[in-house]
Design a protein around this motif. Structure first.
Motif, short mmCIF file in Angstrom:
data_model
loop_
_atom_site.label_atom_id
_atom_site.label_comp_id
_atom_site.label_asym_id
_atom_site.label_seq_id
_atom_site.Cartn_x
_atom_site.Cartn_y
_atom_site.Cartn_z
N TRP A 1 -47.35 -5.76 15.14
CA TRP A 1 -48.25 -6.79 14.64
C TRP A 1 -49.72 -6.43 14.80
CZ3 TRP A 1 -46.77 -9.99 11.24
CH2 TRP A 1 -47.49 -11.16 10.95
N ASP A 2 -50.04 -5.50 15.68
CA ASP A 2 -51.43 -5.05 15.81
C ASP A 2 -51.88 -4.27 14.58
OD1 ASP A 2 -51.72 -6.21 18.26
OD2 ASP A 2 -51.66 -4.35 19.41
N GLN A 3 -50.93 -3.72 13.84
CA GLN A 3 -51.24 -2.94 12.64
C GLN A 3 -51.37 -3.91 11.46
OE1 GLN A 3 -47.70 -0.60 12.78
NE2 GLN A 3 -48.45 0.78 14.37
N LEU A 4 -52.58 -4.30 11.16
CA LEU A 4 -52.80 -5.32 10.14
C LEU A 4 -52.18 -4.93 8.80
CD1 LEU A 4 -56.52 -6.32 10.87
CD2 LEU A 4 -54.42 -7.30 11.79
N GLU A 5 -52.16 -3.64 8.53
CA GLU A 5 -51.62 -3.18 7.25
C GLU A 5 -50.12 -3.36 7.15
OE1 GLU A 5 -51.50 0.40 10.03
OE2 GLU A 5 -52.75 -1.37 9.69
N ASN A 6 -49.45 -3.59 8.29
CA ASN A 6 -47.99 -3.73 8.28
C ASN A 6 -47.52 -5.17 8.44
OD1 ASN A 6 -47.21 -1.02 7.89
ND2 ASN A 6 -47.59 -0.56 10.05
N ARG A 7 -48.43 -6.10 8.58
CA ARG A 7 -48.02 -7.48 8.84
C ARG A 7 -47.20 -8.07 7.69
NH1 ARG A 7 -52.64 -10.86 12.21
NH2 ARG A 7 -52.50 -9.58 14.12
N ASP A 8 -47.62 -7.85 6.48
CA ASP A 8 -46.88 -8.39 5.35
C ASP A 8 -45.48 -7.78 5.27
OD1 ASP A 8 -46.72 -9.92 2.74
OD2 ASP A 8 -46.42 -7.87 2.01
N LEU A 9 -45.39 -6.48 5.53
CA LEU A 9 -44.09 -5.80 5.51
C LEU A 9 -43.15 -6.36 6.58
CD1 LEU A 9 -42.17 -3.54 4.60
CD2 LEU A 9 -43.45 -1.97 6.09
N ILE A 10 -43.69 -6.61 7.77
CA ILE A 10 -42.89 -7.19 8.85
C ILE A 10 -42.40 -8.58 8.44
CG2 ILE A 10 -42.94 -8.06 11.22
CD1 ILE A 10 -44.98 -5.79 11.82
N LYS A 11 -43.27 -9.39 7.89
CA LYS A 11 -42.90 -10.75 7.49
C LYS A 11 -41.86 -10.74 6.38
CE LYS A 11 -47.12 -12.37 6.82
NZ LYS A 11 -48.20 -13.35 6.52
N ARG A 12 -42.02 -9.85 5.40
CA ARG A 12 -41.04 -9.78 4.31
C ARG A 12 -39.67 -9.34 4.82
NH1 ARG A 12 -42.19 -5.77 0.97
NH2 ARG A 12 -44.20 -5.10 1.83
N SER A 13 -39.67 -8.35 5.71
CA SER A 13 -38.41 -7.85 6.25
C SER A 13 -37.69 -8.92 7.06
CB SER A 13 -38.67 -6.63 7.13
OG SER A 13 -39.33 -5.61 6.41
N LEU A 14 -38.45 -9.63 7.87
CA LEU A 14 -37.85 -10.67 8.70
C LEU A 14 -37.35 -11.82 7.83
CD1 LEU A 14 -37.24 -11.55 11.56
CD2 LEU A 14 -39.58 -12.41 11.77
N SER A 15 -38.11 -12.17 6.83
CA SER A 15 -37.70 -13.25 5.92
C SER A 15 -36.42 -12.89 5.18
CB SER A 15 -38.82 -13.54 4.92
OG SER A 15 -38.42 -14.52 3.99
N GLN A 16 -36.31 -11.65 4.73
CA GLN A 16 -35.10 -11.22 4.02
C GLN A 16 -33.88 -11.27 4.93
OE1 GLN A 16 -34.36 -10.94 1.06
NE2 GLN A 16 -32.70 -9.47 0.76
N TRP A 17 -34.07 -10.89 6.18
CA TRP A 17 -32.96 -10.96 7.15
C TRP A 17 -32.55 -12.41 7.39
CZ3 TRP A 17 -33.28 -10.26 13.10
CH2 TRP A 17 -32.00 -10.10 13.63
N GLU A 18 -33.54 -13.27 7.61
CA GLU A 18 -33.25 -14.68 7.87
C GLU A 18 -32.61 -15.36 6.67
OE1 GLU A 18 -35.93 -17.10 10.67
OE2 GLU A 18 -37.30 -15.84 9.53
N ASN A 19 -33.05 -15.00 5.48
CA ASN A 19 -32.52 -15.64 4.27
C ASN A 19 -31.07 -15.24 3.99
OD1 ASN A 19 -34.94 -16.95 3.84
ND2 ASN A 19 -35.73 -15.39 2.43
N ASN A 20 -30.60 -14.24 4.68
CA ASN A 20 -29.21 -13.80 4.56
C ASN A 20 -28.55 -13.90 5.94
OD1 ASN A 20 -28.76 -12.35 1.69
ND2 ASN A 20 -30.86 -11.99 2.40
#
Length: 747
Positions: free
Chosen positions: A541-560
């Protein structure tokens, strides 16, 4: 200047630095009693029973039937030793048996309490003939089970021993009918003088013995039980005899006193108190469970610990279970309990090498999906394979390297260089396997052949994120160890070159894929494709450039989430904690406590059999709400939910070998205490709003680093208290208010 004035000024400075002290107001007896397990009844279910243990021996107490209580016995090293067949049969955990408590009357009531601070179960069983007063424990300092009873009125009590055959549960459940299996001879029951023996010889070598004796005085009775196991020699009966012959009614009180001292000292190594009383109690029960399940000199924890239960999984699982089991030991400041796991790895490097295919055994090591305590479990990933040569289980190449990530945590939380010296050879072999099978492709990047991402349907893929994450971590760690120990390893240049040119983690618009050839589109309980995010933090999460990628990945896991199990909630909760979203983490932990695959009333967890890692992984997640340490930064209170206006923790462990304490009141952090055990660089990120001040035994230099991070010139052995505003007369460490309920047990 007058010498006397100089001395007075120096004393005044020291007084100024030490005037504000930490006042520890924790009343351990009162506090721990609110976290006890209370049983207002008992069912016939293992997962609703009261459990006792000393790290080797275990007892589970529940009903045999409406009028009988059963005391299931277990010992973690009572295993078969037969080679060359299915490890679920040849190297499996074996049953021992149980004692049953019979009463004269009909049971009308049961009132029992598992006193955590004493690690003792006590209470009364009411019958239509009278009462049975009971207390029981598994002694911490001697391998003996002590069960005390006292009857009232016309009640009479009897203990009956019910042994079990030495048969793998895998066979008993009909899971295997093909493997060649040498049956064990029947057990033999005998009595010599006052000691009874149930002696079991194993066809594969060694034996185990349950021994017991009774001491009766009027209406009181003490039942003393021990279980011994010897291999390869057959010496268990003599070992059991020695234990019981060393115990008499006169020294039982001393054994109990030593037991209680041991447990009180264990608990006081760390402390948490949060306003969610149910979760707070859960945390403390898991601390009790940790030290009941393992100790120095015992086997590492498998899926059931010392509490034997019929299961299709009577061995170790290496692709998540053991890793999640051990992570909470570090942050809870109980690194000492990880010693059996590290010893098992150290002792079996040759077997780990033999797990690799023949072409790679000269310099590699690997570990398959599951197997016995000897860590024999083969892998069949070959360079250039097309993914169809062998079973999915034999392609789980990342398991050993992930397990070594657990091993490395012992170093990070102690900074003891002996640990990385021992780790280095096996980590080198584990990384070598990847070096042997990788290829540089036209894009100039190194790629991996087909491997399997654990448990994902259709998870055989090139460049599996599971493997890339641990490979990346392994390379970085080898480079660090090589430099730290001054080894000048000739492989270092290769490690660095591969690290610089390793293919990126495969992703798409939905987030991280399972791998190059497999997207994430099917419900999946395992977060193997996200290890680079958690627990490795290579992507964070300290890597600002990766925050959206982390959120999308987590959301996809949760949505399934249809296939989610308990640890899915803890894993996603830990990622949200990294993101600073304590509300979501808290929500996920509460969701884990309910539903089909919920935590059971005694805090155990079951699917087809016991899987001890899920409750333990929840402890890791709770700890990460209170304290995190990654990217070299200590992060107190990083993910406290809005509902936790008050929270306290003391001596949780942070990477870099720091013990950290903190107190929040009325939604504000009042102070943070950091003690350095090794003198590592001390960077702290807090939620303080203002200039951070420090107090200790000398003047500390605090250097702001931006984004809430300060650097403190803390040396090994020193501690400092951080605060803002006016310096108080004292900093108070105390439990938060509780609703007074005991949430766990059986009502």
């Amino acid at each position: 200047m007058n010498k006397r004035i100089v001395i007075l000024l120096l004393l005044a400075g020291i007084f100024q630095q030490t005037f504000a002290q930490i006042r520890n107001k924790i009343n351990w007896d009162t506090f721990m009693s609110r976290n006890d397990m209370v049983f207002d009844s008992l069912s016939t279910k293992w997962e609703e029973g009261a459990f006792l243990g000393n790290g080797l021996l275990g007892v589970m107490v529940y009903r045999e039937d409406a009028n009988t209580l059963r005391f299931d016995l277990g010992r973690t090293d009572v295993v078969a030793h037969e080679e060359g067949i299915n490890a679920s049969i040849g190297r499996c955990r074996l049953p021992i048996g149980r004692f049953v408590m019979g009463v004269k009357g009909a049971i009308k009531s049961i009132k029992l309490r598992l006193d955590l601070l004493k690690a003792e179960l006590s209470g009364t069983i009411g019958t239509d003939k009278g009462l049975v007063h009971f207390s029981g424990l598994v002694a911490a300092t001697k391998d003996v089970i002590i069960l005390n009873t006292r009857t009232e009125k016309d009640e009479k009590l009897s203990w009956i021993w019910k042994p079990e055959q030495a048969l793998s549960p895998f066979l008993a459940l009909g899971k295997d009918t093909v493997s060649k299996y040498t049956a064990n001879s029947p057990y033999h029951i005998s009595k010599e003088n006052e000691v009874n023996y149930n002696y079991q010889v194993l066809a594969s070598g060694g034996s185990y013995t349950t021994a017991w004796k009774n001491a009766t005085n009027g209406n009181t009775n003490t039942l003393l039980i021990t279980i011994s196991s010897t291999y390869p020699k057959d010496g268990s009966k003599e070992a059991a005899k020695q234990v019981l012959n060393s115990i008499s009614p006169t020294n039982v009180p001393q054994i109990i006193a030593a037991h209680r001292t041991h447990w009180r000292n264990f608990y006081q190594k760390s402390f948490i108190s949060v306003p969610d009383s149910r979760l707070e109690s859960f945390w403390w029960i898991q601390q009790y469970k940790m030290a009941s399940a393992t100790r120095v000199g015992a086997y590492p924890i498998d899926l059931m610990g010392p509490w034997y239960k019929m299961t299709p999984w009577p061995k170790y699982w290496w692709n998540l279970n053991i890793q999640l089991t051990y992570y909470p030991f570090f942050s809870s400041n109980h690194v000492e309990l990880v010693a059996p796991l590290m010893k098992m790895i150290d002792d079996n490097i040759d077997n780990l090498s033999k797990n690799a295919p023949q072409p790679y055994q000269h310099n590699s090591a690997a570990l398959g999906r599951s197997g016995p305590y000897t860590m024999t479990s083969g892998i069949k990933v070959l360079k250039g394979n097309n993914g169809t040569e062998s079973s999915d289980a034999s392609k789980e190449l990342g398991n050993l390297t992930w397990l070594l990530h657990v091993y490395y945590q012992a170093y990070e939380h102690t900074m003891d260089k002996k640990i990385i010296k021992n780790l280095y050879p096996v980590l080198t072999k584990s990384v070598n396997y990847y070096l042997n099978i990788m290829d540089k492709e036209n894009d100039g990047k190194y790629h991996l052949p087909y491997t399997y991402s654990p448990e994902y349907p259709k998870g055989v893929t090139r460049d599996a994120n599971y493997d890339l994450s641990v490979f990346h971590w392994g390379l970085k760690t080898l480079l660090y160890i090589n430099k730290e120990l001054g080894l000048k390893d000739p492989l270092a240049a290769k490690w660095q070159e591969v690290l610089n040119n390793l293919t990126p983690y495969p992703q798409d618009k939905l987030g991280y894929r399972i791998g190059r050839d497999a997207d994430f589109s099917i419900s999946h309980r395992h977060y193997s494709h996200l290890l680079q995010v958690y627990p490795i933090y290579d992507v964070n999460w300290d890597q600002l450039e990766n925050r959206d990628l982390i959120k999308r990945s987590l959301s996809q896991w949760e949505n399934n989430s249809a296939s989610w199990r308990g640890y899915s909630y803890t894993g996603s909760g830990s990622i949200y904690a990294m993101m600073g979203n304590g509300n979501k983490t808290h929500q996920l932990l509460n969701e884990m406590m309910k539903g089909k695959y919920s935590i059971k009333p005694n805090t155990m967890y079951l699917e087809a059999g016991p899987v001890i890692e899920t409750p333990f992984s929840a402890v890791t997640t709770v700890n990460e709400m209170l304290l995190q340490s990654w990217n070299g930064i200590i992060r107190p209170f990083p993910a406290v939910p809005d509902s936790w206006k008050d929270a306290t923790f003391n001596d949780l462990s942070a990477k870099g070998a720091f013990l950290v304490s903190g107190s929040r009141r009325d939604g504000t952090t009042k102070f943070i205490k950091v003690k350095s055990l090794a003198g590592s660089p001390c960077l702290v990120k807090s939620d303080f709003k203002g200039v951070v001040k420090a107090i200790g035994k000398r003047q500390f230099k605090i250097t702001p680093q931006g984004k809430g991070v300060v650097e403190i010139d803390l040396k090994g052995g020193e501690e400092v208290v951080l605060y803002i505003g006016e310096k108080p007369l004292s900093f108070t460490l105390d439990a938060v208010k509780s609703d007074g309920k005991n949430y766990w047990g059986l009502k």
